[in-house]
Design a protein around this motif. Sequence first.
Motif, PDB file in Angstrom:
ATOM      1  N   ARG A  91     -32.863  75.606  42.143  1.00 20.26           N
ATOM      2  CA  ARG A  91     -33.502  76.923  42.054  1.00 20.26           C
ATOM      3  C   ARG A  91     -34.525  77.030  43.160  1.00 20.26           C
ATOM      4  NH1 ARG A  91     -35.047  76.576  35.805  1.00 20.26           N
ATOM      5  NH2 ARG A  91     -32.971  76.786  34.936  1.00 20.26           N
ATOM      6  N   ALA A  92     -34.994  78.233  43.366  1.00 23.17           N
ATOM      7  CA  ALA A  92     -36.075  78.432  44.334  1.00 23.17           C
ATOM      8  C   ALA A  92     -37.359  77.828  43.759  1.00 23.17           C
ATOM      9  CB  ALA A  92     -36.265  79.919  44.597  1.00 23.17           C
ATOM     10  N   PRO A  93     -38.221  77.271  44.612  1.00 24.23           N
ATOM     11  CA  PRO A  93     -39.491  76.723  44.123  1.00 24.23           C
ATOM     12  C   PRO A  93     -40.340  77.812  43.461  1.00 24.23           C
ATOM     13  CG  PRO A  93     -39.070  76.018  46.370  1.00 24.23           C
ATOM     14  CD  PRO A  93     -38.044  77.055  46.044  1.00 24.23           C
ATOM     15  N   ARG A  94     -41.126  77.394  42.450  1.00 24.57           N
ATOM     16  CA  ARG A  94     -42.050  78.298  41.771  1.00 24.57           C
ATOM     17  C   ARG A  94     -43.471  77.791  41.976  1.00 24.57           C
ATOM     18  NH1 ARG A  94     -40.365  77.932  35.749  1.00 24.57           N
ATOM     19  NH2 ARG A  94     -40.208  75.768  36.312  1.00 24.57           N
ATOM     20  N   ARG A  95     -44.421  78.700  42.035  1.00 28.61           N
ATOM     21  CA  ARG A  95     -45.826  78.321  42.133  1.00 28.61           C
ATOM     22  C   ARG A  95     -46.253  77.637  40.838  1.00 28.61           C
ATOM     23  NH1 ARG A  95     -47.542  77.928  46.814  1.00 28.61           N
ATOM     24  NH2 ARG A  95     -47.317  79.694  48.170  1.00 28.61           N
ATOM     25  N   ALA A  96     -46.745  76.417  40.946  1.00 23.24           N
ATOM     26  CA  ALA A  96     -47.175  75.677  39.760  1.00 23.24           C
ATOM     27  C   ALA A  96     -48.377  76.341  39.103  1.00 23.24           C
ATOM     28  CB  ALA A  96     -47.510  74.235  40.130  1.00 23.24           C
ATOM     29  N   SER A  97     -49.275  76.917  39.886  1.00 22.76           N
ATOM     30  CA  SER A  97     -50.476  77.524  39.324  1.00 22.76           C
ATOM     31  C   SER A  97     -50.166  78.807  38.557  1.00 22.76           C
ATOM     32  CB  SER A  97     -51.499  77.813  40.416  1.00 22.76           C
ATOM     33  OG  SER A  97     -50.959  78.700  41.370  1.00 22.76           O
ATOM     34  N   ARG A  98     -48.969  79.365  38.733  1.00 23.14           N
ATOM     35  CA  ARG A  98     -48.594  80.580  38.008  1.00 23.14           C
ATOM     36  C   ARG A  98     -47.752  80.298  36.778  1.00 23.14           C
ATOM     37  NH1 ARG A  98     -47.372  84.582  43.035  1.00 23.14           N
ATOM     38  NH2 ARG A  98     -49.511  84.595  43.786  1.00 23.14           N
ATOM     39  N   ILE A  99     -47.461  79.032  36.539  1.00 22.63           N
ATOM     40  CA  ILE A  99     -46.690  78.656  35.352  1.00 22.63           C
ATOM     41  C   ILE A  99     -47.687  78.461  34.222  1.00 22.63           C
ATOM     42  CG2 ILE A  99     -45.208  76.915  34.301  1.00 22.63           C
ATOM     43  CD1 ILE A  99     -44.216  76.257  37.113  1.00 22.63           C
ATOM     44  N   GLY A 100     -47.470  79.116  33.118  1.00 22.10           N
ATOM     45  CA  GLY A 100     -48.378  78.983  31.977  1.00 22.10           C
ATOM     46  C   GLY A 100     -49.696  79.657  32.247  1.00 22.10           C
ATOM     47  N   ALA A 113     -45.577  73.220  30.884  1.00 21.03           N
ATOM     48  CA  ALA A 113     -45.052  74.523  31.281  1.00 21.03           C
ATOM     49  C   ALA A 113     -43.647  74.426  31.861  1.00 21.03           C
ATOM     50  CB  ALA A 113     -45.991  75.179  32.287  1.00 21.03           C
ATOM     51  N   VAL A 114     -43.399  73.410  32.656  1.00 19.85           N
ATOM     52  CA  VAL A 114     -42.097  73.256  33.290  1.00 19.85           C
ATOM     53  C   VAL A 114     -41.019  72.942  32.265  1.00 19.85           C
ATOM     54  CG1 VAL A 114     -40.769  71.740  34.821  1.00 19.85           C
ATOM     55  CG2 VAL A 114     -42.958  72.626  35.561  1.00 19.85           C
ATOM     56  N   LEU A 115     -41.344  72.124  31.293  1.00 13.18           N
ATOM     57  CA  LEU A 115     -40.355  71.719  30.310  1.00 13.18           C
ATOM     58  C   LEU A 115     -40.173  72.730  29.183  1.00 13.18           C
ATOM     59  CD1 LEU A 115     -41.141  67.921  30.086  1.00 13.18           C
ATOM     60  CD2 LEU A 115     -39.396  69.066  31.432  1.00 13.18           C
TER      61      LEU A 115
END
Length: 122
Positions: A91-100, A113-115
């Motif tokens: 998949r395309a990378p996602r901003r970690a700071s925007r997860i959760g 958040a990732v799991l």
Amino acid sequence: MTAERQSALALPERRSFGRRRVCKQAAIIGENRLRLECTVVDQSEAGAGLRVSDMAAVPELFNLWIECEDWVVLCRVAHRTNGVVGVQYLRAPRRASRIGTPGARRAEQVVKAVLAPPRNKR
């Protein structure tokens, strides 16, 4: 130079995108809160090469968290050779700071958040 060495050097590049040599600290985030520290040694638009202390411990499917770039990307193992695990981005990378939660930069928050399953937008 031996004939075998010359033929090995003549193999065509199979990557769709060129790779860049890098040195970035990262973490492999797997199921059951598995976390393995690693170093990204090369990177392209489609994948990366990871140096890890225990190649056998790397799961076939995992999220790669590169904190210095503030992103997480779903990966699958493409190969394990010469101390480097080659991975393909699924998949395309996602901003970690925007997860959760906003500003979630600590590894524990990112792992959760990732799991977690994706939330439906209303």
